[in-house]
Design a protein around this motif. Structure first.
Motif, PDB file in Angstrom:
ATOM      1  N   VAL A 191       0.841  -1.201   0.000  1.00 14.70           N
ATOM      2  CA  VAL A 191       0.000   0.000   0.000  1.00 14.70           C
ATOM      3  C   VAL A 191       0.875   1.249   0.000  1.00 14.70           C
ATOM      4  O   VAL A 191       1.784   1.377   0.822  1.00 14.70           O
ATOM      5  CB  VAL A 191      -0.948   0.025   1.222  1.00 14.70           C
ATOM      6  N   ARG A 192       0.564   2.142  -0.931  1.00 18.39           N
ATOM      7  CA  ARG A 192       1.272   3.423  -1.045  1.00 18.39           C
ATOM      8  C   ARG A 192       0.286   4.577  -0.879  1.00 18.39           C
ATOM      9  O   ARG A 192      -0.901   4.441  -1.168  1.00 18.39           O
ATOM     10  CB  ARG A 192       1.934   3.545  -2.422  1.00 18.39           C
ATOM     11  N   VAL A 248       5.520   3.998   0.447  1.00 18.01           N
ATOM     12  CA  VAL A 248       4.959   2.784   1.054  1.00 18.01           C
ATOM     13  C   VAL A 248       4.525   3.109   2.476  1.00 18.01           C
ATOM     14  O   VAL A 248       5.323   3.582   3.291  1.00 18.01           O
ATOM     15  CB  VAL A 248       5.987   1.633   1.053  1.00 18.01           C
ATOM     16  N   ILE A 249       3.251   2.869   2.769  1.00 19.29           N
ATOM     17  CA  ILE A 249       2.728   3.156   4.110  1.00 19.29           C
ATOM     18  C   ILE A 249       2.220   1.896   4.810  1.00 19.29           C
ATOM     19  O   ILE A 249       1.732   1.965   5.931  1.00 19.29           O
ATOM     20  CB  ILE A 249       1.619   4.236   4.070  1.00 19.29           C
ATOM     21  N   MET A 285      -7.621  -5.184  -3.036  1.00 15.07           N
ATOM     22  CA  MET A 285      -7.507  -3.975  -3.857  1.00 15.07           C
ATOM     23  C   MET A 285      -8.764  -3.115  -3.762  1.00 15.07           C
ATOM     24  O   MET A 285      -8.671  -1.885  -3.731  1.00 15.07           O
ATOM     25  CB  MET A 285      -7.228  -4.349  -5.312  1.00 15.07           C
ATOM     26  N   ALA A 286      -9.927  -3.741  -3.686  1.00 20.26           N
ATOM     27  CA  ALA A 286     -11.178  -2.978  -3.560  1.00 20.26           C
ATOM     28  C   ALA A 286     -11.169  -2.175  -2.261  1.00 20.26           C
ATOM     29  O   ALA A 286     -11.587  -1.011  -2.236  1.00 20.26           O
ATOM     30  CB  ALA A 286     -12.382  -3.918  -3.607  1.00 20.26           C
ATOM     31  N   GLY A 287     -10.705  -2.790  -1.181  1.00 18.67           N
ATOM     32  CA  GLY A 287     -10.634  -2.083   0.088  1.00 18.67           C
ATOM     33  C   GLY A 287      -9.643  -0.934   0.058  1.00 18.67           C
ATOM     34  O   GLY A 287      -9.917   0.168   0.555  1.00 18.67           O
ATOM     35  N   ILE A 288      -8.485  -1.175  -0.533  1.00 17.46           N
ATOM     36  CA  ILE A 288      -7.448  -0.146  -0.617  1.00 17.46           C
ATOM     37  C   ILE A 288      -7.930   1.017  -1.477  1.00 17.46           C
ATOM     38  O   ILE A 288      -7.766   2.195  -1.104  1.00 17.46           O
ATOM     39  CB  ILE A 288      -6.139  -0.759  -1.169  1.00 17.46           C
ATOM     40  N   ASP A 289      -8.544   0.722  -2.614  1.00 22.60           N
ATOM     41  CA  ASP A 289      -9.083   1.768  -3.482  1.00 22.60           C
ATOM     42  C   ASP A 289     -10.129   2.600  -2.748  1.00 22.60           C
ATOM     43  O   ASP A 289     -10.128   3.827  -2.843  1.00 22.60           O
ATOM     44  CB  ASP A 289      -9.713   1.166  -4.747  1.00 22.60           C
ATOM     45  N   LEU A 342      -6.254   4.963  -1.295  1.00 21.90           N
ATOM     46  CA  LEU A 342      -4.829   4.646  -1.333  1.00 21.90           C
ATOM     47  C   LEU A 342      -4.497   3.862  -2.596  1.00 21.90           C
ATOM     48  O   LEU A 342      -5.391   3.467  -3.345  1.00 21.90           O
ATOM     49  CB  LEU A 342      -4.456   3.859  -0.077  1.00 21.90           C
ATOM     50  N   ILE A 343      -3.229   3.610  -2.820  1.00 27.02           N
ATOM     51  CA  ILE A 343      -2.781   2.923  -4.023  1.00 27.02           C
ATOM     52  C   ILE A 343      -2.236   1.555  -3.636  1.00 27.02           C
ATOM     53  O   ILE A 343      -1.337   1.444  -2.791  1.00 27.02           O
ATOM     54  CB  ILE A 343      -1.685   3.736  -4.744  1.00 27.02           C
ATOM     55  N   GLY A 344      -2.788   0.513  -4.235  1.00 26.50           N
ATOM     56  CA  GLY A 344      -2.351  -0.842  -3.944  1.00 26.50           C
ATOM     57  C   GLY A 344      -1.562  -1.438  -5.093  1.00 26.50           C
ATOM     58  O   GLY A 344      -1.810  -1.114  -6.250  1.00 26.50           O
ATOM     59  N   GLU A 345      -0.606  -2.289  -4.742  1.00 27.75           N
ATOM     60  CA  GLU A 345       0.142  -3.063  -5.727  1.00 27.75           C
ATOM     61  C   GLU A 345      -0.095  -4.522  -5.420  1.00 27.75           C
ATOM     62  O   GLU A 345       0.450  -5.066  -4.457  1.00 27.75           O
ATOM     63  CB  GLU A 345       1.647  -2.760  -5.641  1.00 27.75           C
TER      64      GLU A 345
END
Length: 142
Positions: A104-105, A111-112, A130-134, A138-141
């Motif tokens: 997570v960025r 990177v956080i 990814m759905a949760g991060i979005d 935030l930005i997910g990889e």
């Protein structure tokens, strides 16, 4: 060092669970780690296997400690199995190099933390993470 706030961690978990229900996934478990690899939040849906915490943690821990997604770790493990075995030894066997460990960025690219999600197939785990991060902005990889 910037980290994922508790509020954002809770959003990630809630929205990942919502995505899992939308996709009709098996019960999920989600952990959110800060940039130092420490647990910020964890939840396990009703019906999720009780042993899912170390799996979710291992997926996220590998992502944040190595600075690469679970998918990238899996590719590395396939190409350089001795390296990944050595890395896992360094981290006391805590790294699980498969999809579902998402780096997570923040919006600046720093990177956080990382999210580890488990319960369904690894690829589906990554989609829900990814759905949760979005949803948390935030930005997910994956």
């Amino acid at each position: 060092m910037a980290d994922i706030s508790l509020r954002k961690a809770r959003t990630i978990i809630r929205k990942a669970f919502e995505k899992g229900r939308e996709m009709q996934l098996r019960p999920l478990s989600v952990v959110v780690l800060d940039a130092g690899g420490h647990v910020q939040a964890f939840e396990r849906e009703d019906g999720a296997a009780p042993g899912r915490f170390p799996i979710a943690h291992g997926k996220a821990y590998g992502a944040v400690m190595l600075g690469m997604s679970g998918s990238a770790q899996m590719a590395r493990a396939e190409q350089q199995p001795y390296f990944m075995a050595a890395v896992n030894g360094v981290y006391g066997g805590q790294v699980i190099p498969v999809p579902g460990g998402v780096l997570v960025r923040d919006k600046k690219g720093v990177v956080i933390g990382a999210v580890g999600l488990t319960g369904d197939t690894s690829d589906n785990d990554a989609i829900a993470a990814m759905a949760g991060i979005d949803a948390a902005g935030l930005i997910g990889e994956a």
